[in-house]
Design a protein around this motif. Sequence first.
Motif, PDB file in Angstrom:
ATOM      1  N   LEU A  33       0.826  -1.219  -0.056  1.00  0.00           N
ATOM      2  CA  LEU A  33       0.264  -0.083   0.246  1.00  0.00           C
ATOM      3  C   LEU A  33       0.833   1.305  -0.085  1.00  0.00           C
ATOM      4  O   LEU A  33       0.679   2.203  -0.799  1.00  0.00           O
ATOM      5  CB  LEU A  33      -1.001  -0.058   0.994  1.00  0.00           C
ATOM      6  CG  LEU A  33      -1.932  -1.025   1.395  1.00  0.00           C
ATOM      7  CD1 LEU A  33      -2.786  -0.834   2.512  1.00  0.00           C
ATOM      8  CD2 LEU A  33      -3.114  -0.966   0.012  1.00  0.00           C
ATOM      9  N   VAL A  34       1.943   1.327   0.785  1.00  0.00           N
ATOM     10  CA  VAL A  34       2.869   2.519   0.753  1.00  0.00           C
ATOM     11  C   VAL A  34       3.491   2.454  -0.429  1.00  0.00           C
ATOM     12  O   VAL A  34       3.607   3.558  -0.965  1.00  0.00           O
ATOM     13  CB  VAL A  34       3.942   2.160   1.933  1.00  0.00           C
ATOM     14  CG1 VAL A  34       4.868   3.456   2.056  1.00  0.00           C
ATOM     15  CG2 VAL A  34       3.374   2.228   3.320  1.00  0.00           C
ATOM     16  N   SER A  36       2.485   1.766  -3.386  1.00  0.00           N
ATOM     17  CA  SER A  36       1.695   2.116  -4.434  1.00  0.00           C
ATOM     18  C   SER A  36       1.304   3.607  -4.266  1.00  0.00           C
ATOM     19  O   SER A  36       1.036   4.118  -5.237  1.00  0.00           O
ATOM     20  CB  SER A  36       0.226   1.203  -4.405  1.00  0.00           C
ATOM     21  OG  SER A  36       0.455   0.049  -4.448  1.00  0.00           O
ATOM     22  N   PHE A  37       1.225   3.934  -3.039  1.00  0.00           N
ATOM     23  CA  PHE A  37       1.095   5.487  -2.874  1.00  0.00           C
ATOM     24  C   PHE A  37       2.294   6.230  -3.516  1.00  0.00           C
ATOM     25  O   PHE A  37       2.086   7.195  -4.280  1.00  0.00           O
ATOM     26  CB  PHE A  37       0.817   5.871  -1.397  1.00  0.00           C
ATOM     27  CG  PHE A  37       0.801   7.274  -1.269  1.00  0.00           C
ATOM     28  CD1 PHE A  37      -0.364   7.902  -1.424  1.00  0.00           C
ATOM     29  CD2 PHE A  37       1.817   7.863  -0.599  1.00  0.00           C
ATOM     30  CE1 PHE A  37      -0.391   9.197  -1.175  1.00  0.00           C
ATOM     31  CE2 PHE A  37       1.913   9.330  -0.230  1.00  0.00           C
ATOM     32  CZ  PHE A  37       0.609   9.919  -0.491  1.00  0.00           C
ATOM     33  N   LEU A  40       2.308   6.183  -7.227  1.00  0.00           N
ATOM     34  CA  LEU A  40       1.260   7.031  -7.634  1.00  0.00           C
ATOM     35  C   LEU A  40       1.642   8.608  -7.890  1.00  0.00           C
ATOM     36  O   LEU A  40       1.591   9.192  -8.817  1.00  0.00           O
ATOM     37  CB  LEU A  40       0.047   7.033  -6.783  1.00  0.00           C
ATOM     38  CG  LEU A  40      -1.422   8.039  -7.186  1.00  0.00           C
ATOM     39  CD1 LEU A  40      -1.746   7.490  -8.585  1.00  0.00           C
ATOM     40  CD2 LEU A  40      -2.431   7.904  -6.102  1.00  0.00           C
ATOM     41  N   THR A  91       0.540   5.167 -12.742  1.00  0.00           N
ATOM     42  CA  THR A  91      -0.717   5.319 -12.130  1.00  0.00           C
ATOM     43  C   THR A  91      -1.774   4.230 -12.041  1.00  0.00           C
ATOM     44  O   THR A  91      -2.090   3.606 -11.221  1.00  0.00           O
ATOM     45  CB  THR A  91      -1.489   6.501 -12.844  1.00  0.00           C
ATOM     46  OG1 THR A  91      -0.611   7.609 -12.765  1.00  0.00           O
ATOM     47  CG2 THR A  91      -2.824   6.655 -11.840  1.00  0.00           C
ATOM     48  N   ALA A  98      -2.910  -1.563  -5.374  1.00  0.00           N
ATOM     49  CA  ALA A  98      -3.729  -1.117  -3.993  1.00  0.00           C
ATOM     50  C   ALA A  98      -5.063  -1.727  -3.931  1.00  0.00           C
ATOM     51  O   ALA A  98      -5.333  -2.290  -2.627  1.00  0.00           O
ATOM     52  CB  ALA A  98      -3.717   0.375  -3.976  1.00  0.00           C
TER      53      ALA A  98
END
Length: 307
Positions: A33-34, A36-37, A40, A91, A98
């Motif tokens: 998750l981190v 993916s952030f 992005l 993106t 995520a």
Amino acid sequence: MGRGEEKREEGRGEEESAMRPRSRVRMAKCQMLVTSFFVLLLGLAVASMAALTYFGAHFAVLGHASSERTSYKAMHRWAFYVGISLAGLLTLGAVLTATATVREAGGLMAVGFLCFALVFCALVQVAFWSFRKPTQVEDAVLDTYDLVYDQAVKSSSSIWRQELAAIQDTFLCCGKSSPFSLLGSSEADLCRGAEAERQDCLQGIRSFLRTHRNITFTLTAIGLASTVYGMLLSSFLWFTIRAGCSLDRKGRYTLSPGARGCQPQEPSFFRCSQWGPAPQHSSKADALSGRLGPRGHSDGPRLLQGD
């Protein structure tokens, strides 16, 4: 008491051994998750860089002054399309990974891995090209300025002088130094007053391109590191999802023997008792009729009877 303590220790050992893979999966999900952030954010940065390269004042004024015969036009479009494509893939990969991490969807995770792999291959090509031909972009830009400068000096048309003035005002420079330190009258007329105190345009353009190249190199390096780490995490989570690792109602991870639906199969006895007909208890008459043959004789072994 000794046996009870041994059983407790064995139970604790089994719980600790079961918690290790669960904690690894949870840690991998948090890291995914981190990552993916940050991917992005990297995609947004690459898109901004591509838009600045195509629509920015410095590159736009050079593109307006260059002709279709020069290599700058094709290189300008190529850089914009590659940047936008990379930003879109980054993106898309970040959003898919995520979502797949939250929903534990193996298909979305596989597509996200594919996006990261495509971005990694493209960035490797960009890095290889930049190391092999580091001055190609700079040579194309300087050739464009030399063309405009020569046309403004030799031609009497005011169009070329306007194009040259626009380039010099954008880069805050004026003219270019002569190798013999002597400029003609037409060249001296291009830089008068406050414009004569500006820096040489060749040095100004090189300084701007050097800064732009450093930013591009930094984004490329961050993109390579992020995509490699994202591919490792996504592949690990994909294998975990395929193995049937999921969250139960109590928030704990359980590993089922099969990967279909993440549900363990029931033993045959429970399947028969649940879906099949209820077992019927046979009576003594049924047992007797089962042991006797169709003519009432027993099918079992005959006992020898004495006379």
